[in-house]
Design an enzyme around this catalytic site. Structure first.
Site, PDB file in Angstrom:
ATOM      1  N   GLU A 118     -40.981 -25.547   5.981  1.00  0.00           N
ATOM      2  CA  GLU A 118     -39.545 -25.817   5.845  1.00  0.00           C
ATOM      3  C   GLU A 118     -39.409 -26.680   4.593  1.00  0.00           C
ATOM      4  OE1 GLU A 118     -38.163 -23.473   8.764  1.00  0.00           O
ATOM      5  OE2 GLU A 118     -37.148 -24.533   7.144  1.00  0.00           O
ATOM      6  N   GLY A 130     -45.192 -27.971  -0.497  1.00  0.00           N
ATOM      7  CA  GLY A 130     -45.458 -26.741   0.260  1.00  0.00           C
ATOM      8  C   GLY A 130     -46.356 -25.794  -0.518  1.00  0.00           C
ATOM      9  N   LYS A 134     -49.820 -35.966  10.892  1.00  0.00           N
ATOM     10  CA  LYS A 134     -49.813 -36.882   9.762  1.00  0.00           C
ATOM     11  C   LYS A 134     -48.373 -37.074   9.293  1.00  0.00           C
ATOM     12  CE  LYS A 134     -49.523 -36.876   5.529  1.00  0.00           C
ATOM     13  NZ  LYS A 134     -48.855 -38.195   5.214  1.00  0.00           N
ATOM     14  N   SER A 146     -41.115 -31.120   0.523  1.00  0.00           N
ATOM     15  CA  SER A 146     -40.658 -30.526  -0.736  1.00  0.00           C
ATOM     16  C   SER A 146     -41.320 -29.184  -0.992  1.00  0.00           C
ATOM     17  CB  SER A 146     -41.010 -31.479  -1.885  1.00  0.00           C
ATOM     18  OG  SER A 146     -42.414 -31.653  -1.914  1.00  0.00           O
ATOM     19  N   CYS A 174     -32.297 -31.982   3.731  1.00  0.00           N
ATOM     20  CA  CYS A 174     -32.568 -30.710   3.039  1.00  0.00           C
ATOM     21  C   CYS A 174     -31.400 -29.761   3.222  1.00  0.00           C
ATOM     22  CB  CYS A 174     -33.839 -30.087   3.563  1.00  0.00           C
ATOM     23  SG  CYS A 174     -33.693 -29.685   5.279  1.00  0.00           S
ATOM     24  N   GLU A 183     -33.129 -29.385  -6.751  1.00  0.00           N
ATOM     25  CA  GLU A 183     -32.863 -30.273  -5.621  1.00  0.00           C
ATOM     26  C   GLU A 183     -32.952 -31.731  -6.078  1.00  0.00           C
ATOM     27  OE1 GLU A 183     -35.818 -30.897  -2.399  1.00  0.00           O
ATOM     28  OE2 GLU A 183     -34.158 -30.361  -1.103  1.00  0.00           O
TER      29      GLU A 183
HETATM   30  N1  NDP Z   1     -36.460 -27.652   4.827  1.00  0.00           N
HETATM   31  C1  NDP Z   1     -36.368 -28.699   5.624  1.00  0.00           C
HETATM   32  O1  NDP Z   1     -36.136 -28.604   6.836  1.00  0.00           O
HETATM   33  C2  NDP Z   1     -36.570 -30.075   5.052  1.00  0.00           C
HETATM   34  C3  NDP Z   1     -37.078 -30.265   3.760  1.00  0.00           C
HETATM   35  N2  NDP Z   1     -37.253 -31.543   3.262  1.00  0.00           N
HETATM   36  C4  NDP Z   1     -37.718 -31.736   1.879  1.00  0.00           C
HETATM   37  O2  NDP Z   1     -38.687 -32.813   1.831  1.00  0.00           O
HETATM   38  C5  NDP Z   1     -38.502 -33.555   0.618  1.00  0.00           C
HETATM   39  C6  NDP Z   1     -38.350 -35.032   0.890  1.00  0.00           C
HETATM   40  O3  NDP Z   1     -39.339 -35.475   1.795  1.00  0.00           O
HETATM   41  P1  NDP Z   1     -40.733 -36.036   1.246  1.00  0.00           P
HETATM   42  O4  NDP Z   1     -41.447 -36.705   2.372  1.00  0.00           O
HETATM   43  O5  NDP Z   1     -40.556 -36.810  -0.009  1.00  0.00           O
HETATM   44  O6  NDP Z   1     -41.474 -34.690   0.911  1.00  0.00           O
HETATM   45  P2  NDP Z   1     -42.972 -34.490   0.429  1.00  0.00           P
HETATM   46  O7  NDP Z   1     -43.087 -33.063   0.282  1.00  0.00           O
HETATM   47  O8  NDP Z   1     -43.348 -35.368  -0.687  1.00  0.00           O
HETATM   48  O9  NDP Z   1     -43.880 -34.984   1.689  1.00  0.00           O
HETATM   49  C7  NDP Z   1     -43.683 -34.432   2.944  1.00  0.00           C
HETATM   50  C8  NDP Z   1     -44.938 -34.711   3.779  1.00  0.00           C
HETATM   51  O10 NDP Z   1     -46.021 -33.955   3.260  1.00  0.00           O
HETATM   52  C9  NDP Z   1     -47.098 -34.804   2.876  1.00  0.00           C
HETATM   53  N3  NDP Z   1     -47.694 -34.154   1.723  1.00  0.00           N
HETATM   54  C10 NDP Z   1     -47.219 -34.095   0.467  1.00  0.00           C
HETATM   55  N4  NDP Z   1     -48.036 -33.338  -0.301  1.00  0.00           N
HETATM   56  C11 NDP Z   1     -49.052 -32.914   0.495  1.00  0.00           C
HETATM   57  C12 NDP Z   1     -50.236 -32.106   0.315  1.00  0.00           C
HETATM   58  N5  NDP Z   1     -50.529 -31.572  -0.867  1.00  0.00           N
HETATM   59  N6  NDP Z   1     -51.052 -31.875   1.374  1.00  0.00           N
HETATM   60  C13 NDP Z   1     -50.755 -32.394   2.578  1.00  0.00           C
HETATM   61  N7  NDP Z   1     -49.673 -33.185   2.832  1.00  0.00           N
HETATM   62  C14 NDP Z   1     -48.829 -33.419   1.801  1.00  0.00           C
HETATM   63  C15 NDP Z   1     -46.449 -36.149   2.621  1.00  0.00           C
HETATM   64  O11 NDP Z   1     -47.406 -37.192   2.751  1.00  0.00           O
HETATM   65  P3  NDP Z   1     -47.045 -38.639   2.059  1.00  0.00           P
HETATM   66  O12 NDP Z   1     -45.776 -39.114   2.669  1.00  0.00           O
HETATM   67  O13 NDP Z   1     -48.215 -39.510   2.424  1.00  0.00           O
HETATM   68  O14 NDP Z   1     -46.916 -38.385   0.601  1.00  0.00           O
HETATM   69  C16 NDP Z   1     -45.406 -36.160   3.731  1.00  0.00           C
HETATM   70  O15 NDP Z   1     -46.027 -36.486   4.967  1.00  0.00           O
HETATM   71  C17 NDP Z   1     -37.281 -32.993  -0.045  1.00  0.00           C
HETATM   72  O16 NDP Z   1     -37.665 -32.112  -1.074  1.00  0.00           O
HETATM   73  C18 NDP Z   1     -36.561 -32.196   1.048  1.00  0.00           C
HETATM   74  O17 NDP Z   1     -35.852 -31.086   0.558  1.00  0.00           O
HETATM   75  C19 NDP Z   1     -36.985 -32.662   4.015  1.00  0.00           C
HETATM   76  C20 NDP Z   1     -36.476 -32.491   5.305  1.00  0.00           C
HETATM   77  C21 NDP Z   1     -36.228 -31.207   5.919  1.00  0.00           C
HETATM   78  C1  6NA Z   2     -34.022 -32.150  13.039  1.00  0.00           C
HETATM   79  C2  6NA Z   2     -33.049 -32.148  11.915  1.00  0.00           C
HETATM   80  C3  6NA Z   2     -33.538 -31.351  10.741  1.00  0.00           C
HETATM   81  C4  6NA Z   2     -32.550 -31.409   9.599  1.00  0.00           C
HETATM   82  C5  6NA Z   2     -33.236 -31.070   8.313  1.00  0.00           C
HETATM   83  C6  6NA Z   2     -32.484 -31.649   7.137  1.00  0.00           C
HETATM   84  O1  6NA Z   2     -31.271 -31.375   7.022  1.00  0.00           O
HETATM   85  O2  6NA Z   2     -33.099 -32.377   6.353  1.00  0.00           O
END
Ligand code: NDP
Ligand code: 6NA
Length: 499
Positions: free
Chosen positions: A256, A240, A182, A236, A290, A391
């Site tokens: 992550e 998570g 998804k 986020s 991130c 963040e």
């Molecule tokens: N640690 C890492 O490697 C990384 C962390 N991030 C973090 O991700 C965030 C930005 O990305 P963003 O997409 O907005 O993050 P979100 O956490 O809002 O969403 C991430 C994914 O999870 C889905 N989702 C959200 N809530 C739920 C739930 N309760 N149950 C199941 N699925 C869920 C979303 O669906 P939908 O899109 O339909 O809402 C999306 O596909 C930032 O906080 C960033 O720090 C980003 C990249 C890498």
């Molecule tokens: C595959 C690359 C991951 C990088 C995760 C980030 O910096 O958001």
């Protein structure tokens, strides 16, 4: 949008059990271009729980045979999918920029990274092995074997809409698991293209399934499904935590999450070099990484010189469409990102930090069509301020002045996150001390906080992720495998004669 333009928008379907299928809910949602929100990139299935049920059932059925497909055959399919993505590099990079907003250069790099990842795991899958162990009983052969888990749920964010899914899906498939994917609702087209490549490569029906749709209607039913044996999630910290509450005890999880990554600049740093590290780590990808740099902790001896050069450099950055080769920074990925960044600009000012550069929404001309903001630098930031703790996930750098290295390290560790951290200095002793005492999953020396290699473990500590399973590298395979220890008793042999 004109009726004609609306009619021209292509509708894309889910991939369930090897068939491109429409949602049973009959609804769709649009993906729009963040650089030009009148441009509808595509229309996608607004999946409902019944769609998830069908995808998980297909993956469960497919697992029974996929797990026993020879590793060389699995590898061949992975290599084929990589070749198909590589052949579509230009088109796919353009679609990635159109859907997520990052510059074409960054999109090209992301597609290439994804191809490399698929090939890496195609080979690594052939090296999955257990171990033989010495046995006190010569008649008993003791060894371990690795086995796949079953159906894996893959849920990913929009900021690396291809490379983050690939570095989850590739190790999941090559170790014999099946996948229900998804993607983020902001970037479903890129996910669809990945599904196309996997499907066309010849993976058997049900081995890989794509279900687009919302967190509530598709994400939650997927993570809470009893037949799902593992959930790998990037996103986020808040999401998570929500997901952690929905999975059953028997479901393995890999999270992550967010970051609040520091760059420490010491008194012996090359200031121009340190500024480039801050700009690359903090503003490239519009700060939507991130691992992005959101705090720069500078020793007071070089603080004023650093700030002056950082402000000057930040003001030269060109912001525009990712398709414009002159653009160094693209738009924010969606409306809520724009609102979120602008709200943190206000928060920082209200807390008493000095907005020394940028921070305003860009308007006029093409800017009016997208989510553009000028990269921001706050100075006079107190480590306890919200802009130094929370963040923001946008192009906002908070500069914190400290007296000494020891204080810099204390400030760097003084947040709930622990994903990436970097130091800029020539001092070997302080480099080693930083490496040994920085509480983060990634530690960089004289390098940006962003960037990571396909073959090196990736993951955060503290609230940046569950420290149990790493992504990337060989370490990633462990998340998708369980281990069984075998004691094989040899039956006593009866000879027909004694020699
Ligand atoms: N640690 C890492 O490697 C990384 C962390 N991030 C973090 O991700 C965030 C930005 O990305 P963003 O997409 O907005 O993050 P979100 O956490 O809002 O969403 C991430 C994914 O999870 C889905 N989702 C959200 N809530 C739920 C739930 N309760 N149950 C199941 N699925 C869920 C979303 O669906 P939908 O899109 O339909 O809402 C999306 O596909 C930032 O906080 C960033 O720090 C980003 C990249 C890498
Ligand atoms: C595959 C690359 C991951 C990088 C995760 C980030 O910096 O958001």
């Amino acid at each position: 949008m004109t009726v004609k333009a609306r009619l021209a928008v292509e509708t894309y379907r889910n991939l369930v059990n090897g068939e491109w299928t429409e949602s049973l809910g009959g609804e769709t949602f649009d993906s729009v271009n963040p650089a030009d929100t009148e441009d509808v990139v595509g229309r996608f299935q607004a999946s409902v729980p019944e769609d998830v049920e069908r995808a998980v059932a297909a993956a469960e059925r497919a697992f029974r045979t996929w797990k026993d497909v020879p590793p060389s055959r699995k590898a061949a399919l992975m290599f084929k999918a990589a070749d198909l993505l590589e052949a579509r590099l230009e088109t796919l990079a353009a679609e990635l920029t159109r859907e997520e907003g990052k510059t074409l250069l960054n999109s090209m790099a992301e597609v290439k990274r994804s191809v490399q990842t698929l090939r890496y795991y195609a080979s690594e899958g052939m090296n999955v092995a257990g171990a033989t162990l010495p046995s006190d009983d010569p008649a008993t052969f003791v060894y371990t074997k690795k086995e796949p888990l079953g159906v894996v749920a893959v849920i990913t964010p929009w900021n690396f809409p291809l490379s983050i899914p690939v570095r989850k899906i590739a190790p999941a498939l090559v170790t014999g698991n099946t996948v229900v994917f998804k993607p983020a609702s902001d970037t479903p087209l890129v996910a669809y293209r990945l599904a196309e490549a996997i499907h066309e490569a010849g993976f058997p029906p049900g081995v890989f399934n794509l279900v687009t749709g919302s967190a509530s209607q598709a994400g939650k039913p997927l993570t809470s499904h009893q037949a799902v044996k593992a959930v790998t999630f990037t996103g986020s910290t808040a999401a998570g935590e929500q997901i952690q509450r929905t999975v059953s005890l028997s479901t393995r999880t890999q999270f992550e999450l967010g970051g609040k990554n520091p760059l420490i600049v010491l008194d012996d740093a090359d200031i121009d070099f340190a500024v480039e590290l801050a700009v690359k780590g903090g503003f490239e990808l519009t700060g939507q990484a991130c691992t992005g740099t959101s705090r720069v902790i500078v020793m007071e001896a070089v603080h004023d010189a650093f700030v002056e050069k950082l402000i000057e450099r930040t003001r030269t950055l060109t912001v525009g469409s990712g398709f414009d080769s002159a653009s160094e920074i693209g738009p924010l990925a969606n409306r809520s990102q724009l609102d979120n960044v602008l709200s943190y600009i206000r928060i920082g000012q209200d807390e008493g930090a000095d907005l020394a550069a940028g921070g305003e929404r860009l308007t006029g001309g093409d800017y009016d069509r997208g989510y553009y903001v000028r990269p921001a630098v706050f100075t006079g930031v107190n480590p306890k301020m919200r802009i130094a703790q929370e963040e923001i996930f946008g192009p906002v750098i908070s500069v914190i002045k400290v007296k000494c290295f020891n204080k810099a390290l204390k400030v760097a560790n003084g947040v709930q996150y622990g994903l990436s951290a970097s130091i800029c200095t020539a001092s070997p002793e302080r480099i080693q001390y930083f490496i040994d005492h920085m509480d983060s999953g990634l530690v960089k020396v004289n390098a940006p906080t962003t960037g990571n290699a396909v073959n090196a473990p990736f993951g955060g500590l503290k609230m940046s992720g569950t420290g149990t399973y790493r992504e990337a590298g060989r370490a990633a395979l462990d998340f998708y495998l369980r281990e069984k220890t075998v004691y094989q008793q040899a039956r006593p042999i009866k000879f027909c004669c004694s020699l």
